[in-house]
Design an enzyme around this catalytic site. Structure first.
Site, PDB file in Angstrom:
ATOM      1  N   THR A  58       0.860  -1.185   0.000  1.00 43.09           N
ATOM      2  CA  THR A  58       0.000   0.000   0.000  1.00 43.09           C
ATOM      3  C   THR A  58       0.892   1.230   0.000  1.00 43.09           C
ATOM      4  O   THR A  58       1.655   1.454   0.942  1.00 43.09           O
ATOM      5  CB  THR A  58      -0.930   0.006   1.220  1.00 43.09           C
ATOM      6  OG1 THR A  58      -1.801  -1.129   1.142  1.00 43.09           O
ATOM      7  CG2 THR A  58      -1.772   1.271   1.258  1.00 43.09           C
ATOM      8  N   LYS A 101      -7.655   1.469  -2.921  1.00 48.90           N
ATOM      9  CA  LYS A 101      -7.313   1.017  -1.568  1.00 48.90           C
ATOM     10  C   LYS A 101      -7.535   2.136  -0.555  1.00 48.90           C
ATOM     11  O   LYS A 101      -7.963   1.891   0.587  1.00 48.90           O
ATOM     12  CB  LYS A 101      -5.851   0.545  -1.525  1.00 48.90           C
ATOM     13  CG  LYS A 101      -5.347   0.108  -0.141  1.00 48.90           C
ATOM     14  CD  LYS A 101      -6.085  -1.101   0.392  1.00 48.90           C
ATOM     15  CE  LYS A 101      -5.596  -1.508   1.790  1.00 48.90           C
ATOM     16  NZ  LYS A 101      -4.268  -2.150   1.785  1.00 48.90           N
ATOM     17  N   LYS A 150      -0.274   4.745   8.744  1.00 52.01           N
ATOM     18  CA  LYS A 150       0.470   4.951   7.503  1.00 52.01           C
ATOM     19  C   LYS A 150      -0.490   5.116   6.336  1.00 52.01           C
ATOM     20  O   LYS A 150      -0.370   6.036   5.511  1.00 52.01           O
ATOM     21  CB  LYS A 150       1.395   3.765   7.235  1.00 52.01           C
ATOM     22  CG  LYS A 150       2.288   3.934   6.001  1.00 52.01           C
ATOM     23  CD  LYS A 150       2.723   2.609   5.396  1.00 52.01           C
ATOM     24  CE  LYS A 150       1.702   2.147   4.381  1.00 52.01           C
ATOM     25  NZ  LYS A 150       2.184   1.011   3.551  1.00 52.01           N
TER      26      LYS A 150
END
Length: 285
Positions: free
Chosen positions: A93, A168, A236
């Protein structure tokens, strides 16, 4: 196919294993060599001494590493070693920006890059039931898709390079809001003198039902937070989301607020707790 897999963490280790079980010739690399050796012993593949050695002549090189800079470093080593026309499939990611950068770099080297972040967590990786959202060249994606299906239940091309990462981000926005709603519902139920498990039985068959409710409500009620995706990782990801929103003008008021709540959980010592630990913040003394 002859494939490589770089990054054998809680996700990458089982994902690479599914590729070997599917009959592909798999070479792996991990920053800690002992983990790569352990994988090779378990699955019969080959452990490379470097990224380039693992990716040598690979038709597809899979990545599942930490962040944008990790991806840049691995891609720069893997691309020259791969077979001509080879495809890097990145399950990390990251920002959409780095996905676009890597796609451009791959094309300059006569190869391809598909950004392919996943959802489903450690259990999804172990069971081969991940959801994969992709961005990149349609022809490269079409070649990679049947290989990705070794560890996925659903794979979809969302658009050009970076579209997988943007999708995502939507996933993480939705999860953050949902988990905060569950945390507040749990907190309210306890303060109201209700049995949380009885509440679950009453509402989980109706409109409030979700994967998070079915899989995390009971453990949240018990104050157990050792079930997958860590708070550090969510922060994150939400940082990537908020950076992208600052660029595209999206208004993400609740997401920014919940990111702050996760910061509080980190300060409580919950950096490695799973994301359902938002409820711990509400119940602290």
């Amino acid at each position: 196919m002859k494939v490589a897999f770089v990054g054998l963490g809680v996700m990458g280790f089982p994902m690479a294993g599914h590729l070997a079980k599917a009959g592909h010739e798999v070479a792996v690399f991990n920053r800690s060599p002992e983990k790569a050796q352990r994988w090779a012993q378990a699955h019969g593949g080959r452990a490379g001494a470097s990224v380039a050695e693992a990716a040598h002549d690979a038709e597809i090189a899979f990545l599942c590493v930490g962040n944008d800079d990790d991806v840049r470093g691995v891609v720069s080593q893997a691309l020259p070693a791969m077979a001509a026309g080879g495809i890097i499939v990145d399950h990390t990611t990251t920002s959409a920006k780095v996905a676009r950068e890597m796609a451009d770099q791959a094309v300059r080297d006569g190869r391809f890059f598909v950004d392919a972040p996943v959802s489903g967590g450690q259990a999804g990786a172990e069971n081969g039931q991940l959801t994969v959202m992709c961005g990149g060249d349609p022809a490269a994606y079409a070649r990679a898709e049947p290989v990705i299906m070794a560890f996925a239940k659903a794979v979809r091309l969302m658009g050009e390079a970076g579209a997988g990462q943007l999708t995502k981000m939507v996933n993480q926005i939705a999860i953050a809001g949902l988990v905060q709603g569950l945390a507040e519902g749990m907190h309210f139920a306890k303060r109201a003198g209700l049995d949380p498990l009885e509440v679950y039985e009453a509402i989980s068959k109706g409109a409030a039902q979700s994967w998070q409710m079915d899989n995390r409500w009971k453990t949240m009620a018990e104050g157990k937070f050792d079930f997958g995706f860590a708070v550090d990782w969510m922060r994150k990801d939400l940082g990537l989301v908020l950076d992208e929103a600052a660029s595209n003008g999206a208004t993400l008021e609740a997401t920014a607020l919940i990111d702050g709540f996760y910061r509080e959980v980190q300060a409580m010592g919950g950096r490695r707790w799973d994301t359902s630990s938002l409820v711990a913040r509400l119940e602290k003394p």
